[in-house]
Design a protein around this motif. Structure first.
Motif, mmCIF file in Angstrom:
data_model
loop_
_atom_site.group_PDB
_atom_site.id
_atom_site.type_symbol
_atom_site.label_atom_id
_atom_site.label_comp_id
_atom_site.label_asym_id
_atom_site.label_seq_id
_atom_site.Cartn_x
_atom_site.Cartn_y
_atom_site.Cartn_z
ATOM 1 N N ASN A 60 -27.416 3.156 -11.445
ATOM 2 C CA ASN A 60 -26.839 3.270 -10.200
ATOM 3 C C ASN A 60 -25.331 3.682 -10.544
ATOM 4 O O ASN A 60 -24.291 3.532 -9.559
ATOM 5 N N ASP A 61 -25.203 3.935 -11.733
ATOM 6 C CA ASP A 61 -23.836 4.740 -12.061
ATOM 7 C C ASP A 61 -23.657 6.113 -11.646
ATOM 8 O O ASP A 61 -24.143 6.816 -12.109
ATOM 9 N N ALA A 62 -22.486 6.265 -11.244
ATOM 10 C CA ALA A 62 -21.958 7.646 -10.804
ATOM 11 C C ALA A 62 -21.214 8.296 -12.150
ATOM 12 O O ALA A 62 -20.710 7.430 -12.880
ATOM 13 N N VAL A 63 -21.240 9.492 -12.333
ATOM 14 C CA VAL A 63 -20.592 10.224 -13.383
ATOM 15 C C VAL A 63 -19.813 11.301 -12.733
ATOM 16 O O VAL A 63 -20.331 12.193 -12.044
ATOM 17 N N GLY A 64 -18.504 11.283 -12.911
ATOM 18 C CA GLY A 64 -17.667 12.155 -12.488
ATOM 19 C C GLY A 64 -16.989 13.197 -13.512
ATOM 20 O O GLY A 64 -16.715 12.677 -14.689
ATOM 21 N N LEU A 65 -16.708 14.249 -13.399
ATOM 22 C CA LEU A 65 -15.887 15.047 -13.921
ATOM 23 C C LEU A 65 -14.512 15.342 -13.750
ATOM 24 O O LEU A 65 -14.550 15.676 -12.518
ATOM 25 N N PHE A 66 -13.533 14.947 -14.327
ATOM 26 C CA PHE A 66 -12.264 15.279 -13.962
ATOM 27 C C PHE A 66 -11.344 16.110 -14.555
ATOM 28 O O PHE A 66 -11.696 16.166 -15.732
ATOM 29 N N LYS A 67 -10.397 16.736 -14.017
ATOM 30 C CA LYS A 67 -9.579 17.790 -14.634
ATOM 31 C C LYS A 67 -8.222 17.409 -14.098
ATOM 32 O O LYS A 67 -7.849 17.394 -12.938
ATOM 33 N N ASN A 68 -7.246 17.102 -15.260
ATOM 34 C CA ASN A 68 -6.073 16.510 -14.830
ATOM 35 C C ASN A 68 -5.864 15.505 -13.855
ATOM 36 O O ASN A 68 -4.950 15.526 -12.905
ATOM 37 N N GLY A 69 -6.848 14.475 -13.946
ATOM 38 C CA GLY A 69 -6.848 13.657 -12.930
ATOM 39 C C GLY A 69 -7.436 13.712 -11.604
ATOM 40 O O GLY A 69 -7.453 12.748 -10.807
#
Length: 55
Positions: A6-15
């Protein structure tokens, strides 16, 4: 990395969140249990909204 289904995985650029699999803070328990997640080839750009039926 370790996942408990149930873990989300996010991709961030410059926060800044630019793409995500799953839902942060209010995710569905076991949303990825016993499945393989693959992005459809028709998806051509990132999204900050996760929908398991369209991605």
């Amino acid at each position: 990395m370790a996942f408990n289904r149930n873990d989300a995985v996010g991709l961030f650029k410059n926060g800044v969140l630019i793409d995500i699999i799953g839902t942060f803070n209010r995710g569905t328990a076991d949303f990825a249990i016993d499945i393989t997640l693959r992005r459809k080839s028709t998806i051509t750009s990132p999204t900050t909204t996760f929908n398991s039926t369209t991605h």
